[in-house]
Design a protein around this motif. Structure first.
Motif, PDB file in Angstrom:
ATOM      1  N   THR A 203       0.852  -1.193   0.000  1.00 16.60           N
ATOM      2  CA  THR A 203       0.000   0.000   0.000  1.00 16.60           C
ATOM      3  C   THR A 203       0.883   1.235   0.000  1.00 16.60           C
ATOM      4  O   THR A 203       1.846   1.315   0.762  1.00 16.60           O
ATOM      5  CB  THR A 203      -0.920   0.036   1.230  1.00 16.60           C
ATOM      6  N   ALA A 204       0.550   2.174  -0.860  1.00 17.00           N
ATOM      7  CA  ALA A 204       1.283   3.439  -0.909  1.00 17.00           C
ATOM      8  C   ALA A 204       0.276   4.580  -1.001  1.00 17.00           C
ATOM      9  O   ALA A 204      -0.709   4.497  -1.744  1.00 17.00           O
ATOM     10  CB  ALA A 204       2.240   3.487  -2.094  1.00 17.00           C
ATOM     11  N   GLN A 205       0.520   5.619  -0.251  1.00 21.31           N
ATOM     12  CA  GLN A 205      -0.321   6.808  -0.269  1.00 21.31           C
ATOM     13  C   GLN A 205       0.581   8.036  -0.312  1.00 21.31           C
ATOM     14  O   GLN A 205       1.636   8.065   0.317  1.00 21.31           O
ATOM     15  CB  GLN A 205      -1.202   6.868   0.986  1.00 21.31           C
ATOM     16  N   VAL A 206       0.167   9.064  -1.016  1.00 28.35           N
ATOM     17  CA  VAL A 206       0.937  10.296  -1.089  1.00 28.35           C
ATOM     18  C   VAL A 206      -0.024  11.472  -1.176  1.00 28.35           C
ATOM     19  O   VAL A 206      -1.110  11.369  -1.768  1.00 28.35           O
ATOM     20  CB  VAL A 206       1.907  10.294  -2.297  1.00 28.35           C
ATOM     21  N   SER A 207       0.359  12.565  -0.557  1.00 27.24           N
ATOM     22  CA  SER A 207      -0.430  13.790  -0.584  1.00 27.24           C
ATOM     23  C   SER A 207       0.511  14.961  -0.823  1.00 27.24           C
ATOM     24  O   SER A 207       1.542  15.083  -0.140  1.00 27.24           O
ATOM     25  CB  SER A 207      -1.177  13.966   0.744  1.00 27.24           C
ATOM     26  N   ILE A 208       0.162  15.796  -1.781  1.00 24.14           N
ATOM     27  CA  ILE A 208       0.949  16.989  -2.093  1.00 24.14           C
ATOM     28  C   ILE A 208       0.009  18.190  -2.079  1.00 24.14           C
ATOM     29  O   ILE A 208      -1.068  18.143  -2.680  1.00 24.14           O
ATOM     30  CB  ILE A 208       1.632  16.872  -3.469  1.00 24.14           C
ATOM     31  N   GLU A 209       0.416  19.242  -1.399  1.00 23.30           N
ATOM     32  CA  GLU A 209      -0.446  20.421  -1.358  1.00 23.30           C
ATOM     33  C   GLU A 209       0.372  21.705  -1.249  1.00 23.30           C
ATOM     34  O   GLU A 209       1.540  21.689  -0.852  1.00 23.30           O
ATOM     35  CB  GLU A 209      -1.450  20.329  -0.215  1.00 23.30           C
ATOM     36  N   GLU A 210      -0.272  22.787  -1.604  1.00 20.47           N
ATOM     37  CA  GLU A 210       0.282  24.126  -1.460  1.00 20.47           C
ATOM     38  C   GLU A 210      -0.642  24.914  -0.539  1.00 20.47           C
ATOM     39  O   GLU A 210      -1.863  24.880  -0.696  1.00 20.47           O
ATOM     40  CB  GLU A 210       0.383  24.828  -2.817  1.00 20.47           C
ATOM     41  N   ILE A 840     -11.404  11.961  -8.264  1.00 20.09           N
ATOM     42  CA  ILE A 840     -11.299  11.870  -9.717  1.00 20.09           C
ATOM     43  C   ILE A 840     -11.407  10.422 -10.160  1.00 20.09           C
ATOM     44  O   ILE A 840     -12.088  10.089 -11.141  1.00 20.09           O
ATOM     45  CB  ILE A 840      -9.965  12.471 -10.183  1.00 20.09           C
ATOM     46  N   THR A 841     -10.727   9.553  -9.458  1.00 14.23           N
ATOM     47  CA  THR A 841     -10.831   8.110  -9.633  1.00 14.23           C
ATOM     48  C   THR A 841     -10.925   7.513  -8.235  1.00 14.23           C
ATOM     49  O   THR A 841     -10.760   8.219  -7.239  1.00 14.23           O
ATOM     50  CB  THR A 841      -9.600   7.535 -10.363  1.00 14.23           C
ATOM     51  N   PRO A 842     -11.169   6.211  -8.112  1.00 17.70           N
ATOM     52  CA  PRO A 842     -11.188   5.618  -6.776  1.00 17.70           C
ATOM     53  C   PRO A 842      -9.874   5.772  -6.020  1.00 17.70           C
ATOM     54  O   PRO A 842      -9.845   5.610  -4.797  1.00 17.70           O
ATOM     55  CB  PRO A 842     -11.503   4.139  -7.059  1.00 17.70           C
ATOM     56  N   ARG A 843      -8.781   6.090  -6.734  1.00 12.44           N
ATOM     57  CA  ARG A 843      -7.481   6.175  -6.070  1.00 12.44           C
ATOM     58  C   ARG A 843      -6.868   7.574  -6.070  1.00 12.44           C
ATOM     59  O   ARG A 843      -5.844   7.797  -5.443  1.00 12.44           O
ATOM     60  CB  ARG A 843      -6.494   5.206  -6.725  1.00 12.44           C
ATOM     61  N   VAL A 844      -7.447   8.507  -6.771  1.00 14.55           N
ATOM     62  CA  VAL A 844      -6.886   9.858  -6.876  1.00 14.55           C
ATOM     63  C   VAL A 844      -7.974  10.871  -6.560  1.00 14.55           C
ATOM     64  O   VAL A 844      -9.096  10.782  -7.065  1.00 14.55           O
ATOM     65  CB  VAL A 844      -6.312  10.132  -8.289  1.00 14.55           C
ATOM     66  N   SER A 845      -7.634  11.836  -5.711  1.00 18.76           N
ATOM     67  CA  SER A 845      -8.614  12.861  -5.363  1.00 18.76           C
ATOM     68  C   SER A 845      -7.935  14.215  -5.250  1.00 18.76           C
ATOM     69  O   SER A 845      -6.760  14.321  -4.879  1.00 18.76           O
ATOM     70  CB  SER A 845      -9.315  12.514  -4.045  1.00 18.76           C
ATOM     71  N   LEU A 846      -8.680  15.242  -5.587  1.00 17.59           N
ATOM     72  CA  LEU A 846      -8.268  16.622  -5.392  1.00 17.59           C
ATOM     73  C   LEU A 846      -8.952  17.154  -4.138  1.00 17.59           C
ATOM     74  O   LEU A 846     -10.096  16.785  -3.838  1.00 17.59           O
ATOM     75  CB  LEU A 846      -8.654  17.490  -6.589  1.00 17.59           C
ATOM     76  N   PHE A 847      -8.276  18.038  -3.408  1.00 17.55           N
ATOM     77  CA  PHE A 847      -8.891  18.591  -2.214  1.00 17.55           C
ATOM     78  C   PHE A 847      -8.483  20.045  -2.057  1.00 17.55           C
ATOM     79  O   PHE A 847      -7.460  20.507  -2.592  1.00 17.55           O
ATOM     80  CB  PHE A 847      -8.501  17.793  -0.961  1.00 17.55           C
ATOM     81  N   ALA A 848      -9.289  20.772  -1.328  1.00 16.79           N
ATOM     82  CA  ALA A 848      -9.016  22.165  -1.006  1.00 16.79           C
ATOM     83  C   ALA A 848      -9.526  22.432   0.406  1.00 16.79           C
ATOM     84  O   ALA A 848     -10.475  21.787   0.872  1.00 16.79           O
ATOM     85  CB  ALA A 848      -9.707  23.097  -2.009  1.00 16.79           C
ATOM     86  N   SER A 849      -8.890  23.367   1.091  1.00 15.23           N
ATOM     87  CA  SER A 849      -9.312  23.681   2.446  1.00 15.23           C
ATOM     88  C   SER A 849      -9.108  25.161   2.724  1.00 15.23           C
ATOM     89  O   SER A 849      -8.296  25.836   2.080  1.00 15.23           O
ATOM     90  CB  SER A 849      -8.536  22.840   3.474  1.00 15.23           C
ATOM     91  N   ALA A 850      -9.846  25.645   3.692  1.00 14.11           N
ATOM     92  CA  ALA A 850      -9.732  27.026   4.153  1.00 14.11           C
ATOM     93  C   ALA A 850      -9.808  27.009   5.669  1.00 14.11           C
ATOM     94  O   ALA A 850     -10.694  26.370   6.253  1.00 14.11           O
ATOM     95  CB  ALA A 850     -10.841  27.888   3.567  1.00 14.11           C
ATOM     96  N   VAL A 851      -8.879  27.700   6.320  1.00 11.42           N
ATOM     97  CA  VAL A 851      -8.773  27.709   7.781  1.00 11.42           C
ATOM     98  C   VAL A 851      -8.869  29.150   8.273  1.00 11.42           C
ATOM     99  O   VAL A 851      -8.237  30.050   7.709  1.00 11.42           O
ATOM    100  CB  VAL A 851      -7.449  27.074   8.244  1.00 11.42           C
TER     101      VAL A 851
END
Length: 885
Positions: A203-210, A840-851
């Motif tokens: 299992t591999a998971q990765v998250s990249i964000e700005e 986007i697919t069962p394995r890839v998703s886009l996300f956004a957040s506001a704090v």
């Protein structure tokens, strides 16, 4: 009263009364049991699971979507014998949280300190942050702080632990004998993930964000990832999780440096007001920080047979923070002469709670009527954990053992300070949330008006280390008493504090005096735009960081004279031995546990002491030992398959902060005052009771209420007196035990419901009514850290791969320590956050957040109306992508 009558008539009416609406829909059918929910013991036989044989359920990882995650959280809450709330890894990821404290703010009864923009310390059920413990996989994590004004507490510094590394969070609000003592509000156990929990071999998971921070107008990257592998037989696995986060932070502050020192204030006509409080001064501050945090977690797990489970876990968190803090200052008490006399034109006063006068207005100066203080810090926090855990289980017994070590270090390798002054009269006006000053003879935008007078450098190191070993045996009996458990735990904990002070000024080798104009290339940005009032200073000439590095910093290599601040050194060692016994019981619809924990604490506090008041220090120590008897009972009654009643009664304890227990004396870097410890402080004890009901009325849904009461035998207050410190007479503030204690009564309510349309809601509210007894002089304090009202509310929508969640977190005003005759009180605070996700697919998703969408302001005043600080951190926005392989 029969169960059907209670469910069909009384309970719906109570619910309608609480919510002001019609009663909720009827209970779900038998095939609608939330996914992952097991039948409660005594109500319906459940098939034996791997978890019952000492292994973990893969379901902890294999959950998808908000609704399924909420079902998992409720299943863990429902099956527990304790009063506990859980948050799983998937739920952490659906919130815009960057560390564990931010995730915990969603839990009923928990509020968070956001002074620095992110959650750092937690308050549970009306108790102060120092009365709650946080553990990693059931054991302590050594942590420290970076800021000079931070003391070494027993609270956990959540800055070090990013939310991406979390498997689950469990908040235990009622104890069991096999859980560590040390918490009165609640015990938080953070669990990391293990490789044999995962369903797939790899299992591999990765998250990249700005992340864009609005106040500094900077964008920073963050990346986190996890790789987990196990062999085909699921007998061995390895997991590596990494998180690297950069963040540019800015905090604008309007500050009043309150001071416990009393002065003789004389006006222009010679009229004297003796024994009056006066702030040292105040200012308009801009704090900036370039933060970089790298955290890694390596776990090796071995299961050579169905009876044995062994895991080795290593965690390393390293955070560096380069800080700059620039503050344009006025002075009042800081201008007093050696006799304690302060001259003020047209002074104005208020009367404080202790009957003294406090200066709130007038004109001071002109000599040193304005000061400017740029500070540059190279700060850091580091924590490590190495833990070995093993379980061996047979048909009727189980042996568990855990051994490990943890260390933490924090402080600053350099804390460089410039001190500029100028000649002007300054007129001040202080009132609640009002920080107003008018410089009568200079323009704050003119850098030529200020001249460098001195400089200094601080090197501070806070260290903590703990070695621990624990072993216990559980034996199945199979009757009313299902099983019994006996164990022992040993802890050896040491904390130290050091500070080296370097001073430079006229007469030192290589000293160079220059004006602010030599280091400035223009004005500061506009500050505190949301917190300022009409007369607040919001812009001034400031230091260019590059010029300071090229012209100012080299001075420290020439004439800076360094020496150890012996009065601030301390070393505290604790050796803690605990033995415990616990029994689980179940009969028909009744289940629970009871037990007792016996604890002995041996404590030695070592410090340098200036016994003569002449600056000549000798090393001394104070030792003591005390024991605690801590019984508890947890009871759960399954009134119906979807309705549970819970009760708990216990005696708990918490130890004092390390800084309070020290025998050292620390001089303030800003005011004329000092703080000191008291190594003979007694620990806190509390008797507590709670009762609650939980209605799981449909899938991923809950309605519950829990009433609780805590009676503490003491609380800590401070008193101030004049003492000789390093040959200088200063106001020294020390902590003491009150002869009486605190009472905390409260009610927690939760409503969580998933609607069929894809919408859902999560709401919890906590009411805590906390009171203290009076001090010897008759003054009555408000309970430190308590907010009477706390609210967490989230609404979400999830359908066809899209999910959106909007969250609001609120806490009413809460109190701090004694301050200029009154008590600090921080105003009510409410924060809006939001997050969105697109699969986007069962394995890839886009996300956004506001704090902190509305840029909520943190405001503190005293109970008498003296302002203390107003801070704004600004909003943050993130976009990113997650992928699973």
């Amino acid at each position: 009263m029969t169960a059907p009558l209670f469910k069909k008539k009384i309970l719906p009416n109570l619910i309608a009364l609480m919510l002001g609406t019609a009663a909720f829909p009827s209970i779900y059918a038998a095939d609608d049991v939330p996914q992952g929910t097991q039948a409660a013991p005594g109500s319906q036989a459940a098939p034996e699971t791997l978890a019952a044989k000492g292994t973990e359920s893969v379901q902890q990882i294999e959950v998808h979507g908000i609704r399924e995650t909420l079902s998992k959280n409720l299943a863990e809450k429902r099956d527990s014998q304790n009063i506990v709330d859980s948050v799983t890894a998937e739920d952490v990821g659906k919130f815009p949280d960057k560390n564990v404290a931010d995730s915990l703010q969603r839990v009923p009864g928990i509020s968070v300190d956001r002074t620095w923009g992110e959650g750092r310390d937690i308050f549970v059920r009306g108790t102060d942050k120092n009365l709650n413990m946080t553990q990693l996989n059931g054991q302590s994590v050594a942590s420290a702080y970076w800021w000079k004004n931070d003391s070494q507490s027993r609270g956990f510094n959540y800055d070090i632990l990013p939310s991406e590394l979390v498997g689950s969070l469990d908040v235990y609000k009622s104890p069991s004998a096999d859980l560590d003592e040390g918490s009165i509000g609640g015990l938080v156990i953070v669990k990391t993930r293990k490789p044999l929990q995962f369903k797939n071999p790899l299992t591999a998971q990765v998250s990249i964000e700005e992340t864009y921070s609005k106040l500094p107008q900077k964008t920073d990257p963050q990346i986190s990832g996890l790789v987990s592998w196990k062999n085909d037989d699921s007998t061995f696995g390895a997991l590596l999780a990494l998180s690297k986060q950069k963040r540019t932070m800015r905090r604008d502050g309007l500050e009043d440096f309150t001071d416990p020192t009393k002065y003789n204030i004389v006006d222009q006509n010679g009229v004297s007001t003796p024994n009056a409080y006066a702030s040292w001064g105040g200012g308009s501050a801009i704090f900036r920080q370039d933060r970089e945090r790298t955290t890694g977690n390596l776990t090796l797990q071995m299961r050579p047979n169905r009876d044995t489970d062994i895991s080795l876990n290593y965690l390393n968190s390293d955070m560096s923070m380069n800080n700059s803090n620039q503050n344009y200052l006025w002075q009042a008490g800081g201008l007093a002469d050696s006799t304690g006399t302060l001259h003020v034109t047209d002074p104005r006063f208020i009367t404080t709670s202790d009957g003294s006068k406090a200066l709130v207005g007038g004109t001071v100066g002109p000599v040193n009527g304005v000061s400017f203080e740029p500070i540059y810090r190279e700060a850091y926090i580091r924590s490590k954990v190495l833990d070995l855990e093993g379980t061996y289980e047979r048909d009727s017994w189980k042996v568990h053992g855990q051994i490990g070590t943890t260390s933490g270090e924090g402080g600053s390798s350099h804390d460089r300070d410039f001190w500029f002054t100028g000649t002007t009269r300054a007129t001040i006006n202080l009132a609640p949330d009002t920080y107003e000053v008018k410089y009568l003879d200079i323009n704050p935008l003119d850098p030529t008006a200020l001249t460098l007078q001195s400089s200094r450098d601080w090197i501070r190191k806070m260290e903590s280390k703990e070695n621990y070993a624990q072993g216990d045996l559980t034996y199945d009996l199979g009757g009313f008493i299902k099983d019994i458990k006996f164990g022992i735990k040993l802890r050896d904990n040491t904390v130290q504090n050091h500070r080296i002070i370097g001073l430079d000024g006229p007469g030192n080798v290589g000293w160079q005096s220059f004006s602010l104009a030599d280091l400035s290339t223009g004005p500061s940005p506009l500050l505190s735009q949301q917190a300022a009032t009409a007369g607040s200073l919001t812009q001034y000439a400031w230091v260019n960081d590059s010029l300071a590095a090229s012209k100012g910093f080299p001075m420290y290599a020439q004439g800076m004279i360094y020496s150890e601040a012996k009065g601030e050194y301390y070393r505290i060692q604790e050796k803690i031995t605990a033995i415990y016994g616990k029994a689980d019981f179940a009969v028909d619809k009744l289940r629970g546990d009871f037990g007792v924990r016996l604890v002995k604490t041996d404590q030695t506090s070592e410090a340098y002491q200036d016994l003569t008041g002449t600056g000549n220090f000798t090393l001394g120590s104070t030792s003591r030992s005390y024991s605690d008897f801590l019984p508890n009972v947890n009871v759960v009654y399954d009134l119906h398959r979807d309705l549970l009643l819970r009760g708990a009664i216990s005696r708990v304890m918490a130890r004092n902060t390390f800084s309070d227990l020290s025998a050292s004396t620390e001089v303030s870097g800003t005011t004329n005052a000092a703080t000191a410890g008291n190594p003979l402080l007694k620990p806190y004890h509390a008797n507590q009771i709670e009762f609650g009901a939980e209605w799981y009325f449909t899938k991923a849904s809950l309605l519950s209420a829990t009433a609780f009461a805590k009676k503490l035998d003491t609380f800590i207050y401070t008193s101030t007196a004049l003492e000789d410190v390093d040959g200088v007479t200063r106001s020294v503030t020390r902590p003491h035990n009150a002869d009486n204690g605190e009472v905390v009564n409260g009610l927690e309510m939760q409503w969580q419901q998933a609607f069929s349309s894809g919408f859902g809601t999560i709401v919890n509210y906590t009411l805590t009514d906390a009171k203290t007894g009076s001090l010897a002089g008759g003054q009555k304090l408000n309970v430190v850290g308590n907010s009477k009202n706390q609210l967490n509310a989230s609404g979400y929508y999830e359908k066809n791969g899209y999910s959106v969640r909007l969250s609001y977190n609120y806490r009413s005003k809460f109190y701090g320590g004694l301050d200029e005759g009154g008590q600090d009180v921080t105003s009510a605070y409410g924060q809006w956050d939001a997050t969105a996700n697109w699969d986007i697919t069962p394995r890839v998703s886009l996300f956004a957040s506001a704090v902190n969408i509305t840029n909520a302001i943190i405001r503190t005043n005293t109970t008498d109306g003296l302002p203390v600080g107003a801070y704004e951190n600004g909003a943050r926005y993130s976009v990113g992508i997650r992928a699973k392989l």
